[in-house]
Write an enzyme that holds these catalytic residues in place. Structure first.
Site, PDB file in Angstrom:
ATOM      1  N   HIS A   1      -3.426  46.481 -73.265  1.00 49.65           N
ATOM      2  CA  HIS A   1      -2.051  46.357 -72.771  1.00 49.65           C
ATOM      3  C   HIS A   1      -2.014  45.549 -71.472  1.00 49.65           C
ATOM      4  O   HIS A   1      -1.158  44.678 -71.292  1.00 49.65           O
ATOM      5  CB  HIS A   1      -1.460  47.738 -72.475  1.00 49.65           C
ATOM      6  CG  HIS A   1      -1.284  48.645 -73.656  1.00 49.65           C
ATOM      7  ND1 HIS A   1      -1.772  49.921 -73.696  1.00 49.65           N
ATOM      8  CD2 HIS A   1      -0.660  48.459 -74.844  1.00 49.65           C
ATOM      9  CE1 HIS A   1      -1.455  50.497 -74.840  1.00 49.65           C
ATOM     10  NE2 HIS A   1      -0.784  49.630 -75.570  1.00 49.65           N
TER      11      HIS A   1
ATOM     12  N   LYS B   1       7.469  62.046 -81.436  1.00 47.63           N
ATOM     13  CA  LYS B   1       6.011  62.002 -81.273  1.00 47.63           C
ATOM     14  C   LYS B   1       5.601  63.009 -80.209  1.00 47.63           C
ATOM     15  O   LYS B   1       6.312  63.208 -79.233  1.00 47.63           O
ATOM     16  CB  LYS B   1       5.565  60.605 -80.810  1.00 47.63           C
ATOM     17  CG  LYS B   1       5.295  59.624 -81.935  1.00 47.63           C
ATOM     18  CD  LYS B   1       4.581  58.395 -81.355  1.00 47.63           C
ATOM     19  CE  LYS B   1       4.512  57.242 -82.330  1.00 47.63           C
ATOM     20  NZ  LYS B   1       4.021  56.013 -81.691  1.00 47.63           N
TER      21      LYS B   1
ATOM     22  N   ARG C   1      -2.827  42.440 -82.552  1.00 54.90           N
ATOM     23  CA  ARG C   1      -4.278  42.625 -82.572  1.00 54.90           C
ATOM     24  C   ARG C   1      -4.899  42.072 -83.843  1.00 54.90           C
ATOM     25  O   ARG C   1      -5.864  41.348 -83.817  1.00 54.90           O
ATOM     26  CB  ARG C   1      -4.632  44.109 -82.458  1.00 54.90           C
ATOM     27  CG  ARG C   1      -4.611  44.609 -81.063  1.00 54.90           C
ATOM     28  CD  ARG C   1      -4.586  46.095 -81.037  1.00 54.90           C
ATOM     29  NE  ARG C   1      -3.339  46.605 -81.593  1.00 54.90           N
ATOM     30  CZ  ARG C   1      -2.933  47.843 -81.503  1.00 54.90           C
ATOM     31  NH1 ARG C   1      -3.680  48.729 -80.901  1.00 54.90           N
ATOM     32  NH2 ARG C   1      -1.783  48.206 -82.007  1.00 54.90           N
TER      33      ARG C   1
ATOM     34  N   SER D   1      -4.655  52.863 -78.050  1.00 59.99           N
ATOM     35  CA  SER D   1      -4.504  54.104 -77.288  1.00 59.99           C
ATOM     36  C   SER D   1      -5.019  55.286 -78.096  1.00 59.99           C
ATOM     37  O   SER D   1      -5.638  56.206 -77.551  1.00 59.99           O
ATOM     38  CB  SER D   1      -3.031  54.341 -76.944  1.00 59.99           C
ATOM     39  OG  SER D   1      -2.544  53.304 -76.144  1.00 59.99           O
TER      40      SER D   1
HETATM   41  P1  ADP Z   1       3.615  51.066 -80.131  1.00 62.62           P
HETATM   42  O1  ADP Z   1       3.536  52.555 -80.302  1.00 62.62           O
HETATM   43  O2  ADP Z   1       4.973  50.496 -80.025  1.00 62.62           O
HETATM   44  O3  ADP Z   1       2.674  50.276 -81.042  1.00 62.62           O
HETATM   45  P2  ADP Z   1       1.654  50.735 -78.086  1.00 62.62           P
HETATM   46  O4  ADP Z   1       1.684  51.414 -76.771  1.00 62.62           O
HETATM   47  O5  ADP Z   1       0.590  51.161 -79.018  1.00 62.62           O
HETATM   48  O6  ADP Z   1       3.090  50.874 -78.673  1.00 62.62           O
HETATM   49  O7  ADP Z   1       1.524  49.170 -77.902  1.00 62.62           O
HETATM   50  C1  ADP Z   1       2.498  48.390 -77.286  1.00 62.62           C
HETATM   51  C2  ADP Z   1       2.246  46.939 -77.614  1.00 62.62           C
HETATM   52  O8  ADP Z   1       0.971  46.557 -77.163  1.00 62.62           O
HETATM   53  C3  ADP Z   1       2.292  46.600 -79.094  1.00 62.62           C
HETATM   54  O9  ADP Z   1       2.857  45.316 -79.225  1.00 62.62           O
HETATM   55  C4  ADP Z   1       0.841  46.574 -79.474  1.00 62.62           C
HETATM   56  O10 ADP Z   1       0.605  45.726 -80.585  1.00 62.62           O
HETATM   57  C5  ADP Z   1       0.229  45.999 -78.222  1.00 62.62           C
HETATM   58  N1  ADP Z   1      -1.166  46.358 -78.053  1.00 62.62           N
HETATM   59  C6  ADP Z   1      -1.732  47.580 -78.129  1.00 62.62           C
HETATM   60  N2  ADP Z   1      -3.062  47.525 -77.933  1.00 62.62           N
HETATM   61  C7  ADP Z   1      -3.358  46.211 -77.721  1.00 62.62           C
HETATM   62  C8  ADP Z   1      -4.572  45.469 -77.491  1.00 62.62           C
HETATM   63  N3  ADP Z   1      -5.750  46.090 -77.462  1.00 62.62           N
HETATM   64  N4  ADP Z   1      -4.468  44.140 -77.314  1.00 62.62           N
HETATM   65  C9  ADP Z   1      -3.282  43.521 -77.379  1.00 62.62           C
HETATM   66  N5  ADP Z   1      -2.107  44.141 -77.628  1.00 62.62           N
HETATM   67  C10 ADP Z   1      -2.143  45.475 -77.790  1.00 62.62           C
END
Ligand code: ADP
Length: 161
Positions: free
Chosen positions: A17, A41, A90, A128
């Site tokens: 992130h 959630k 990703r 995450s």
């Molecule tokens: P959501 O629950 O909306 O997927 P996340 O907190 O998991 O929210 O992720 C928010 C954003 O960050 C999403 O666009 C996700 O694809 C991106 N993201 C999550 N992990 C990574 C990573 N390792 N590299 C790049 N982008 C990421």
């Protein structure tokens, strides 16, 4: 003034992130990290804990703000006067869901555009949920999340080190 929202759950924020935040903060004049409050959630961290952890992790970027929001993302974007949404991609598996969401947002809010940044290779596997699972078994997660997050997770799972 180009303002963008980077929305997500951030439970917790990872280096993946942060990489997207750093790169988009160089593209836009202002970036708002928007924590979606999703009552369906059961998160590991409360919204205020997530907000605090993200604020600490982005403190060195002076055009990045952190906020939480309920409801529709496009309503939040309009309320903040932001015309862009940022999402990270990703793998191909992210694509279908992201495309559907982006097209839906475009139909309901044609004035807002979504910009995708592909993940840096070194973080392409990182999520995450993987971090939460590793931490729950006491694994070292310091390579995946900022130091303040490592500390918080250890407290959550009461992992002795
Ligand atoms: P959501 O629950 O909306 O997927 P996340 O907190 O998991 O929210 O992720 C928010 C954003 O960050 C999403 O666009 C996700 O694809 C991106 N993201 C999550 N992990 C990574 C990573 N390792 N590299 C790049 N982008 C990421």
């Amino acid at each position: 003034m180009k303002r963008a929202i980077y929305p997500g759950t951030f439970d917790p924020i990872t280096y993946g992130h942060l990489d997207i935040i750093e790169r988009s903060s160089r593209i836009f004049d202002e970036l708002i990290v928007g924590i979606l409050v999703n009552n369906s959630k059961q998160p590991l961290f409360s919204v205020s804990e997530r907000e605090e952890m993200i604020k600490e992790a982005v403190a060195h970027m002076n055009n990045v703000k952190v906020m939480s929001f309920h409801g529709l993302l496009v309503d939040f974007a309009r309320a903040q006067d932001a015309s862009f949404l940022v999402r990270g991609l990703r793998a191909v598996t992210d694509f279908e869901y992201e495309l559907q969401m982006t097209q839906t947002n475009k139909v309901i809010a044609s004035d807002i555009d979504t910009i995708f940044l592909t993940t840096s290779l070194k973080y392409s596997y990182l999520s995450s949920s993987m971090v939460r699972e590793l931490a729950s078994f006491g694994a070292d997660i310091s390579r995946f999340v900022p130091e303040n997050v490592t500390r918080k997770i250890k407290d959550k799972y009461k992992v002795e080190n």
